[in-house]
Design a protein around this motif. Structure first.
Motif, PDB file in Angstrom:
ATOM      1  N   MET A   1      33.883  33.092  29.722  1.00 60.89           N
ATOM      2  CA  MET A   1      34.983  34.065  29.826  1.00 60.89           C
ATOM      3  C   MET A   1      34.442  35.424  30.248  1.00 60.89           C
ATOM      4  N   LEU A   2      33.364  35.843  29.613  1.00 64.41           N
ATOM      5  CA  LEU A   2      32.764  37.133  29.925  1.00 64.41           C
ATOM      6  C   LEU A   2      32.314  37.179  31.384  1.00 64.41           C
ATOM      7  N   GLU A   3      31.648  36.139  31.823  1.00 60.21           N
ATOM      8  CA  GLU A   3      31.150  36.090  33.205  1.00 60.21           C
ATOM      9  C   GLU A   3      32.303  36.024  34.207  1.00 60.21           C
ATOM     10  N   SER A   4      33.372  35.315  33.890  1.00 61.55           N
ATOM     11  CA  SER A   4      34.526  35.216  34.791  1.00 61.55           C
ATOM     12  C   SER A   4      35.152  36.583  35.030  1.00 61.55           C
ATOM     13  N   TYR A   5      35.386  37.305  33.957  1.00 59.28           N
ATOM     14  CA  TYR A   5      36.000  38.625  34.098  1.00 59.28           C
ATOM     15  C   TYR A   5      35.068  39.625  34.770  1.00 59.28           C
ATOM     16  N   GLN A   6      33.768  39.550  34.449  1.00 58.76           N
ATOM     17  CA  GLN A   6      32.836  40.464  35.098  1.00 58.76           C
ATOM     18  C   GLN A   6      32.699  40.141  36.586  1.00 58.76           C
ATOM     19  N   THR A   7      32.839  38.881  36.949  1.00 60.54           N
ATOM     20  CA  THR A   7      32.812  38.504  38.361  1.00 60.54           C
ATOM     21  C   THR A   7      34.023  39.091  39.078  1.00 60.54           C
ATOM     22  N   LEU A   8      35.183  39.043  38.451  1.00 59.41           N
ATOM     23  CA  LEU A   8      36.368  39.670  39.045  1.00 59.41           C
ATOM     24  C   LEU A   8      36.121  41.160  39.275  1.00 59.41           C
ATOM     25  N   LEU A   9      35.553  41.821  38.287  1.00 56.31           N
ATOM     26  CA  LEU A   9      35.286  43.256  38.429  1.00 56.31           C
ATOM     27  C   LEU A   9      34.278  43.510  39.552  1.00 56.31           C
ATOM     28  N   ARG A  10      33.266  42.660  39.638  1.00 60.88           N
ATOM     29  CA  ARG A  10      32.279  42.799  40.719  1.00 60.88           C
ATOM     30  C   ARG A  10      32.942  42.612  42.089  1.00 60.88           C
ATOM     31  N   TYR A  11      33.855  41.651  42.199  1.00 63.41           N
ATOM     32  CA  TYR A  11      34.581  41.449  43.465  1.00 63.41           C
ATOM     33  C   TYR A  11      35.430  42.661  43.829  1.00 63.41           C
ATOM     34  N   ILE A  12      36.020  43.294  42.830  1.00 66.13           N
ATOM     35  CA  ILE A  12      36.802  44.503  43.096  1.00 66.13           C
ATOM     36  C   ILE A  12      35.903  45.550  43.750  1.00 66.13           C
ATOM     37  N   LYS A  13      34.709  45.725  43.207  1.00 70.78           N
ATOM     38  CA  LYS A  13      33.762  46.682  43.794  1.00 70.78           C
ATOM     39  C   LYS A  13      33.332  46.245  45.193  1.00 70.78           C
TER      40      LYS A  13
ATOM     41  N   SER B   1      36.452  28.812  43.890  1.00 70.39           N
ATOM     42  CA  SER B   1      36.046  27.538  43.273  1.00 70.39           C
ATOM     43  C   SER B   1      34.559  27.523  42.984  1.00 70.39           C
ATOM     44  N   ARG B   2      33.775  28.053  43.924  1.00 71.30           N
ATOM     45  CA  ARG B   2      32.321  28.048  43.706  1.00 71.30           C
ATOM     46  C   ARG B   2      31.936  28.916  42.510  1.00 71.30           C
ATOM     47  N   ASP B   3      32.705  29.989  42.230  1.00 75.66           N
ATOM     48  CA  ASP B   3      32.452  30.821  41.049  1.00 75.66           C
ATOM     49  C   ASP B   3      32.685  30.012  39.777  1.00 75.66           C
ATOM     50  N   LYS B   4      33.758  29.260  39.771  1.00 73.21           N
ATOM     51  CA  LYS B   4      34.088  28.471  38.584  1.00 73.21           C
ATOM     52  C   LYS B   4      33.003  27.434  38.303  1.00 73.21           C
ATOM     53  N   TRP B   5      32.516  26.784  39.360  1.00 74.07           N
ATOM     54  CA  TRP B   5      31.426  25.813  39.194  1.00 74.07           C
ATOM     55  C   TRP B   5      30.154  26.512  38.730  1.00 74.07           C
ATOM     56  N   ARG B   6      29.828  27.626  39.349  1.00 72.87           N
ATOM     57  CA  ARG B   6      28.618  28.378  38.978  1.00 72.87           C
ATOM     58  C   ARG B   6      28.681  28.798  37.511  1.00 72.87           C
TER      59      ARG B   6
END
Length: 176
Positions: free
Chosen positions: A135-147, A162-167
């Protein structure tokens, strides 16, 4: 109480007001999850509260356009004023340097809450860590994509690929 706030409040003047909202809609969920995750230390509560705020702020930054369509604006109005940016600018999807500066400020604030949340990973039961880390990594990935998208959240919704979810799923395994 957070749901009631959504029904009665359409914007927040200050970050203090917004953080109270974040507590009611997200941090309370984190506090409940602590019991599911079998926390060991009382200090875990402060980290769960920070995590809820971080998750909610990420949602707020990602969903600006969607929220405006519902006549809601969760960015603190004091922050808009500070960057000389208006609600009309948001409605008109003005993505200039004022907007990018505003978003950079909001992202930095959100990252602070993620740093405060991270110690929680060591304070919950070992078998709960993969789910929490994911959960933490998913939300931080979203924030990183925003940047990475130079804060372009007004034209398209930022989502995990999809590749993020697998990773994330694969990288959560060592936390067992």
């Amino acid at each position: 109480q957070g749901t009631e706030m959504d029904l009665t409040i359409s914007s927040y003047q200050t970050f203090e007001e917004l953080s109270r909202y974040c507590y009611h809609v997200a941090s309370t969920v984190g506090l409940i999850c602590l019991h599911i995750f079998e926390f060991q230390e009382v200090r875990a509560k402060e980290h769960a509260i920070a995590c809820g705020v971080a998750f909610q702020l990420t949602n707020i930054l990602r969903d600006i356009t969607e929220d405006l369509e519902r006549d809601r604006l969760y960015l603190p109005l004091e922050d808009l004023r500070h960057f000389d940016y208006t609600r009309e600018d948001l409605v008109n999807k003005v993505m200039d340097e004022r907007f990018r500066a505003l978003m950079a400020f909001e992202v930095k604030r959100t990252e602070t809450y993620y740093r405060k949340a991270r110690p929680l990973l060591r304070m919950i039961a070992r078998n709960s860590r993969p789910a929490f880390w994911a959960m933490l990594e998913s939300y931080q990935t979203l924030l990183r994509y925003i940047k990475e998208q130079r804060y372009n959240v007004l034209d398209k919704r930022i989502e995990l690929k999809s590749r993020d979810k697998w990773r994330i799923a694969l990288q959560s395994l060592p936390y067992w």
